[in-house]
Write a protein that holds these residues in place. Sequence first.
Motif, PDB file in Angstrom:
ATOM      1  N   GLY A   1     -47.383 -24.023  66.566  1.00 32.24           N
ATOM      2  CA  GLY A   1     -46.689 -23.856  65.193  1.00 32.24           C
ATOM      3  C   GLY A   1     -46.428 -22.318  65.017  1.00 32.24           C
ATOM      4  O   GLY A   1     -46.133 -22.165  63.494  1.00 32.24           O
ATOM      5  N   LYS A   2     -46.879 -21.290  65.703  1.00 33.80           N
ATOM      6  CA  LYS A   2     -46.950 -19.985  65.452  1.00 33.80           C
ATOM      7  C   LYS A   2     -45.389 -19.686  65.104  1.00 33.80           C
ATOM      8  O   LYS A   2     -45.144 -18.880  63.932  1.00 33.80           O
ATOM      9  CB  LYS A   2     -47.109 -19.171  66.566  1.00 33.80           C
ATOM     10  CG  LYS A   2     -48.602 -19.330  66.927  1.00 33.80           C
ATOM     11  CD  LYS A   2     -48.914 -18.268  67.861  1.00 33.80           C
ATOM     12  CE  LYS A   2     -48.240 -18.277  69.231  1.00 33.80           C
ATOM     13  NZ  LYS A   2     -48.475 -19.580  69.981  1.00 33.80           N
ATOM     14  N   SER A   3     -44.067 -20.089  65.665  1.00 36.68           N
ATOM     15  CA  SER A   3     -42.673 -19.706  65.275  1.00 36.68           C
ATOM     16  C   SER A   3     -42.459 -20.336  64.220  1.00 36.68           C
ATOM     17  O   SER A   3     -41.803 -19.474  63.370  1.00 36.68           O
ATOM     18  CB  SER A   3     -41.966 -19.893  66.676  1.00 36.68           C
ATOM     19  OG  SER A   3     -42.432 -19.421  68.036  1.00 36.68           O
ATOM     20  N   THR A   4     -42.802 -21.398  63.877  1.00 34.11           N
ATOM     21  CA  THR A   4     -42.347 -22.060  62.426  1.00 34.11           C
ATOM     22  C   THR A   4     -43.009 -21.295  61.267  1.00 34.11           C
ATOM     23  O   THR A   4     -42.372 -21.054  60.315  1.00 34.11           O
ATOM     24  CB  THR A   4     -42.930 -23.692  62.385  1.00 34.11           C
ATOM     25  OG1 THR A   4     -42.621 -24.315  63.604  1.00 34.11           O
ATOM     26  CG2 THR A   4     -42.552 -24.404  61.306  1.00 34.11           C
ATOM     27  N   LEU A   5     -44.377 -20.947  61.613  1.00 35.29           N
ATOM     28  CA  LEU A   5     -45.278 -19.958  60.424  1.00 35.29           C
ATOM     29  C   LEU A   5     -44.169 -19.004  60.443  1.00 35.29           C
ATOM     30  O   LEU A   5     -44.035 -18.508  58.970  1.00 35.29           O
ATOM     31  CB  LEU A   5     -46.536 -20.122  61.029  1.00 35.29           C
ATOM     32  CG  LEU A   5     -47.418 -19.229  59.859  1.00 35.29           C
ATOM     33  CD1 LEU A   5     -47.376 -19.770  58.529  1.00 35.29           C
ATOM     34  CD2 LEU A   5     -48.780 -19.234  60.556  1.00 35.29           C
ATOM     35  N   LEU A   6     -43.954 -18.203  61.353  1.00 32.14           N
ATOM     36  CA  LEU A   6     -43.068 -16.731  61.252  1.00 32.14           C
ATOM     37  C   LEU A   6     -42.187 -17.023  60.554  1.00 32.14           C
ATOM     38  O   LEU A   6     -41.281 -16.356  59.543  1.00 32.14           O
ATOM     39  CB  LEU A   6     -43.160 -16.157  62.785  1.00 32.14           C
ATOM     40  CG  LEU A   6     -42.309 -14.849  62.636  1.00 32.14           C
ATOM     41  CD1 LEU A   6     -43.339 -13.693  62.457  1.00 32.14           C
ATOM     42  CD2 LEU A   6     -41.630 -14.553  63.975  1.00 32.14           C
ATOM     43  N   ASN A   7     -40.995 -18.117  60.880  1.00 39.26           N
ATOM     44  CA  ASN A   7     -39.758 -18.360  60.368  1.00 39.26           C
ATOM     45  C   ASN A   7     -40.155 -18.585  58.736  1.00 39.26           C
ATOM     46  O   ASN A   7     -39.397 -18.141  58.106  1.00 39.26           O
ATOM     47  CB  ASN A   7     -39.120 -19.566  60.792  1.00 39.26           C
ATOM     48  CG  ASN A   7     -38.905 -19.395  62.416  1.00 39.26           C
ATOM     49  OD1 ASN A   7     -39.130 -18.219  62.987  1.00 39.26           O
ATOM     50  ND2 ASN A   7     -38.502 -20.450  63.091  1.00 39.26           N
ATOM     51  N   LYS A   8     -41.004 -19.511  58.665  1.00 39.79           N
ATOM     52  CA  LYS A   8     -41.351 -19.812  56.814  1.00 39.79           C
ATOM     53  C   LYS A   8     -41.654 -18.703  56.281  1.00 39.79           C
ATOM     54  O   LYS A   8     -41.176 -18.412  55.033  1.00 39.79           O
ATOM     55  CB  LYS A   8     -42.338 -20.896  56.807  1.00 39.79           C
ATOM     56  CG  LYS A   8     -41.914 -22.198  57.651  1.00 39.79           C
ATOM     57  CD  LYS A   8     -40.805 -22.904  56.770  1.00 39.79           C
ATOM     58  CE  LYS A   8     -40.705 -24.367  57.238  1.00 39.79           C
ATOM     59  NZ  LYS A   8     -39.632 -25.264  56.934  1.00 39.79           N
ATOM     60  N   LEU A   9     -42.318 -17.686  56.744  1.00 40.60           N
ATOM     61  CA  LEU A   9     -43.205 -16.460  56.091  1.00 40.60           C
ATOM     62  C   LEU A   9     -42.305 -15.397  55.770  1.00 40.60           C
ATOM     63  O   LEU A   9     -42.167 -14.656  54.751  1.00 40.60           O
ATOM     64  CB  LEU A   9     -44.352 -16.086  56.682  1.00 40.60           C
ATOM     65  CG  LEU A   9     -45.585 -17.066  56.732  1.00 40.60           C
ATOM     66  CD1 LEU A   9     -46.798 -16.361  57.260  1.00 40.60           C
ATOM     67  CD2 LEU A   9     -46.207 -17.061  54.792  1.00 40.60           C
ATOM     68  N   THR A  10     -41.439 -15.226  56.894  1.00 38.72           N
ATOM     69  CA  THR A  10     -40.350 -13.933  57.124  1.00 38.72           C
ATOM     70  C   THR A  10     -39.098 -14.221  56.868  1.00 38.72           C
ATOM     71  O   THR A  10     -38.351 -13.097  56.796  1.00 38.72           O
ATOM     72  CB  THR A  10     -40.868 -13.220  58.122  1.00 38.72           C
ATOM     73  OG1 THR A  10     -40.345 -13.937  59.439  1.00 38.72           O
ATOM     74  CG2 THR A  10     -42.448 -12.645  58.274  1.00 38.72           C
ATOM     75  N   GLY A  11     -38.409 -15.359  57.400  1.00 40.15           N
ATOM     76  CA  GLY A  11     -37.381 -15.622  57.627  1.00 40.15           C
ATOM     77  C   GLY A  11     -36.597 -15.102  58.739  1.00 40.15           C
ATOM     78  O   GLY A  11     -35.453 -15.224  59.094  1.00 40.15           O
ATOM     79  N   THR A  12     -37.493 -14.757  59.669  1.00 44.06           N
ATOM     80  CA  THR A  12     -37.146 -14.184  61.088  1.00 44.06           C
ATOM     81  C   THR A  12     -36.819 -15.335  61.972  1.00 44.06           C
ATOM     82  O   THR A  12     -37.724 -16.284  61.695  1.00 44.06           O
ATOM     83  CB  THR A  12     -38.144 -13.154  61.794  1.00 44.06           C
ATOM     84  OG1 THR A  12     -38.482 -12.242  60.778  1.00 44.06           O
ATOM     85  CG2 THR A  12     -37.725 -12.478  62.964  1.00 44.06           C
ATOM     86  N   PHE A  13     -35.993 -15.492  62.864  1.00 37.16           N
ATOM     87  CA  PHE A  13     -35.689 -16.634  63.417  1.00 37.16           C
ATOM     88  C   PHE A  13     -36.584 -16.571  64.874  1.00 37.16           C
ATOM     89  O   PHE A  13     -36.034 -15.499  65.752  1.00 37.16           O
ATOM     90  CB  PHE A  13     -34.203 -16.898  64.126  1.00 37.16           C
ATOM     91  CG  PHE A  13     -34.053 -18.168  64.667  1.00 37.16           C
ATOM     92  CD1 PHE A  13     -34.182 -19.257  64.437  1.00 37.16           C
ATOM     93  CD2 PHE A  13     -33.685 -18.045  66.149  1.00 37.16           C
ATOM     94  CE1 PHE A  13     -33.965 -20.282  65.307  1.00 37.16           C
ATOM     95  CE2 PHE A  13     -33.748 -19.010  66.830  1.00 37.16           C
ATOM     96  CZ  PHE A  13     -33.616 -20.380  66.586  1.00 37.16           C
ATOM     97  N   SER A  14     -37.483 -17.229  65.080  1.00 36.65           N
ATOM     98  CA  SER A  14     -38.297 -17.110  66.464  1.00 36.65           C
ATOM     99  C   SER A  14     -38.061 -18.596  66.919  1.00 36.65           C
ATOM    100  O   SER A  14     -38.318 -19.644  66.328  1.00 36.65           O
ATOM    101  CB  SER A  14     -39.598 -17.240  66.301  1.00 36.65           C
ATOM    102  OG  SER A  14     -40.535 -17.162  67.546  1.00 36.65           O
ATOM    103  N   GLU A  15     -37.633 -18.837  68.141  1.00 32.59           N
ATOM    104  CA  GLU A  15     -36.887 -20.068  68.791  1.00 32.59           C
ATOM    105  C   GLU A  15     -38.318 -21.268  68.707  1.00 32.59           C
ATOM    106  O   GLU A  15     -39.463 -20.978  68.916  1.00 32.59           O
ATOM    107  CB  GLU A  15     -36.777 -20.001  70.162  1.00 32.59           C
ATOM    108  CG  GLU A  15     -35.838 -21.240  70.401  1.00 32.59           C
ATOM    109  CD  GLU A  15     -35.290 -21.135  72.105  1.00 32.59           C
ATOM    110  OE1 GLU A  15     -35.253 -21.922  72.864  1.00 32.59           O
ATOM    111  OE2 GLU A  15     -35.136 -19.862  72.516  1.00 32.59           O
TER     112      GLU A  15
END
Length: 368
Positions: free
Chosen positions: A76-90
């Motif tokens: 869930g690293k990518s999901t966490l990045l997406n939620k915290l920063t709004g950056t899209f990581s697949e």
Amino acid sequence: MSTVMQKIKDIEDEMARTQKNKATAHHLGLLKAKLAKLRRELLAPSSKGGGGAGEGFDVTKSGDARVGLVGFPSVGKSTLLNKLTGTFSEVASYEFTTLTCIPGVIMYRGAKIQLLDLPGIIEGAKDGKGRGRQVISTARTCNVILIVLDAIKPITHKRLIEKELEGFGIRLNKEPPNLTFRRKDKGGINFTSTVTNTHLDLETVKAICSEYRIHNADINLKYDATADDLIDVIEGSRVYIPCIYVLNKIDQITLEELEILDKLPHYCPISAHLEWNLDGLLEKIWEYLNLTRIYTKPKGMNPDYNDPVILSSKRTTVEDFCNQIHKDMLKQFKYALVWGSSAKHKPQRVGKEHELEDEDVVQIIKKV
């Protein structure tokens, strides 16, 4: 490379077979020193041409601090990045979705924090497997590491990742060893200690030093150090990084299990998908980064509370503050006026050695 890998495996096997007691301490110390040298050889990129660091790994350091997300694939690293920063990581439910290093930025309490989503680590990354080498060498540049764990199998993953990072010279939530090591030209090995030693004796110290071809040195212990601590000081390439264990997917475990896991140190339970406790995680990141915010006050105007100057906890003098704004500022520096918890009276007139504290207000007076 394969011969070095084989040597590492042989030494690890021999260490596993050797019983740990006073009689074998000297032999184990020697093996640990050999292992540290081989690991360094393995991780140092060869100077003979070869490929670069790989696409996506030369991420430019930006912002006031850098936080790295490390973990096995699909925790869930990518999901966490997406939620915290709004950056899209697949994001996908299969392993190894993220293949390069993806940066994102969080604005928090006036600080710009760069968050890196590093590709999933596989076992054996410290020995160069997968893209583990680039992943962990990027992790070495972070101010805080977030080890993202799956709540269903956290402890096994935690131990494996810690082993990979330790093998790479990253020490998590530790202070540098409190021992002095000084090379000299003659006089042999001089080993002194201010405390009773249960791990190291003169024979072990001599064995470790001889492995590094050091025959003359002064070593003074200020606490009960181990062979690993001495090797870390001799190697000199270790980094000491605060770490938070982020327990993701807590919606898949029971409340009783969560209460047990909550007692562990440096833990932060979250659910990235359901956005549970993300603000608690941000607060913990801020606490571990230990940054100092300093507000500027132009002459005759109110302080600017929207855009603080961010200093690291180790460099908080007025001189560091000036250097952070502009390197030529010190040439015109006359004195500074400080308001806040570090000032004895408001305002206090100070020189460039004055230590600032969080949320101080500073006005720089220049030479005419």
